[in-house]
Enzyme design. Structure first.
Site, PDB file in Angstrom:
ATOM      1  N   VAL A 140      -3.812   5.086  26.082  1.00 46.60           N
ATOM      2  CA  VAL A 140      -4.696   3.945  25.804  1.00 46.60           C
ATOM      3  C   VAL A 140      -4.634   3.035  27.032  1.00 46.60           C
ATOM      4  CG1 VAL A 140      -5.263   2.119  24.161  1.00 46.60           C
ATOM      5  CG2 VAL A 140      -4.057   4.165  23.368  1.00 46.60           C
ATOM      6  N   LYS A 153       0.955   3.167  19.182  1.00 46.46           N
ATOM      7  CA  LYS A 153       0.524   2.848  20.546  1.00 46.46           C
ATOM      8  C   LYS A 153       1.687   2.131  21.212  1.00 46.46           C
ATOM      9  CE  LYS A 153      -2.354   0.339  23.633  1.00 46.46           C
ATOM     10  NZ  LYS A 153      -2.123  -0.971  24.159  1.00 46.46           N
ATOM     11  N   TYR A 173       1.495  -0.977  16.889  1.00 50.40           N
ATOM     12  CA  TYR A 173       1.278  -1.369  18.278  1.00 50.40           C
ATOM     13  C   TYR A 173       2.581  -2.016  18.750  1.00 50.40           C
ATOM     14  CZ  TYR A 173      -1.442  -3.466  22.176  1.00 50.40           C
ATOM     15  OH  TYR A 173      -1.945  -3.827  23.399  1.00 50.40           O
TER      16      TYR A 173
END
Length: 313
Positions: A215, A167, A139
């Protein structure tokens, strides 16, 4: 448990955490929110991310969120769980708990609070992948953890199998493109590494670059819009994708209704998402976790105007 696809593609909303007025997890509202997202045709769910207020939730709340969503989704979709904490041993506790609850993967930032070296960041991800029991997605969130993941390090960890995906919430489109191009150069047309953009506002351009999915925090409010956008892009209908993206950009302006003179950006954006979900009848209360400051009635009315303009009320 539904296993994590390789690669993970599509729309993966970072699920908001509905709370009661006394800051407990509102399980019934969380289940309705899951139904709202699954019904829109999303491809997976991501709990305990930034839009889930993971930084504000004690461990008991985190456990309730993961177990509730995994149980309620009942294998229809894979569930990713954020394992966001300061250092490796604390993150491993969260990953193991998520694995025990039936999550399909863990989403992990670089270590923070301590000052870290790239070698320590690499060791962090390797240890979490080796010992946590779940596939790990990195992330990239420099605004919160104060470390920008180097694309070459991400590609190195992907190549050795440590990372299952990225992500990207860095806002650095050049770095995102380097990861996409590096992944494709290594794997060709059969990638096993997922590259997901965390931006609500540039999804069409990220997909055009070759990203696998999105996302979007705003996807809690309008999951159908992001599903339409993703499907139009995958069909090569870039005009329709652009039109949907521009509608969502206008809707996203709800995050600015909160006055910066009295609240921070988290209160404003998460408050707007929750106010919108409350106005749409999905969650019972728009409560945000302490110490965030709630929107005023006038600000909530502005959120409603944005929803109406987008055709959602």
């Amino acid at each position: 448990m539904t296993p994590l696809p390789t690669p993970l593609t599509g729309v993966v909303p970072p699920v908001c955490t509905p709370l009661t007025p006394d800051n407990e997890v509102d399980v019934a509202s969380l289940e309705r929110l899951v139904d709202h997202l699954v019904g829109a045709g999303v491809d997976a769910l991501f709990v305990l991310g930034s839009s889930s207020e993971a930084a504000y939730l004690p461990d008991g709340h985190r456990a309730t969120v993961v177990s509730t969503v995994v149980r309620h989704v009942a294998g229809q979709l894979p569930v990713l769980a954020g394992a966001i904490d300061m250092t490796t041993l604390r993150v491993l506790d969260h990953v193991r708990a998520a694995a025990a609850a039936g999550a399909a993967g863990a989403v992990v930032t670089a270590p923070f609070y301590t000052r870290t070296h790239p070698a320590e960041i690499a060791r962090h991800y390797r240890l979490v992948a080796e010992r946590g029991g779940l596939p790990v997605l990195a992330y990239d969130l420099p605004v919160s953890v104060h470390t920008k993941l180097d694309p070459e390090l991400v590609l190195e960890l992907a190549g050795e199998g440590t990372l299952a995906g990225l992500k990207d919430s860095s806002g650095d489109d050049g770095a995102l493109r380097r990861v996409i191009l590096g992944t494709r150069a290594r794997t060709g047309d059969a990638p096993s590494f997922s590259v997901l953009t965390g931006s609500e506002l540039t999804v069409d351009s990220a997909l055009a670059m070759g990203a696998d999915g999105v996302v979007p925090g705003l996807g809690n409010v309008d999951p159908d819009g992001y599903v339409r956008l993703y499907r139009a892009a995958r069909a090569g209908d870039w005009q329709r994708a652009r039109a949907e993206q521009e509608r969502l950009c206008a809707l996203f302006r709800m995050v600015y209704v909160g006055s910066p003179a009295r609240m921070g950006g988290s209160s404003a954006s998460l408050g707007a998402f929750k106010a919108a979900l409350h106005l749409r009848g999905v969650i019972a209360h728009p409560t945000t976790a302490a110490p965030q400051i709630p929107l005023s009635p006038e600000e909530t009315e502005q959120v409603g105007k944005h929803l109406a303009a987008a055709g959602l009320l």
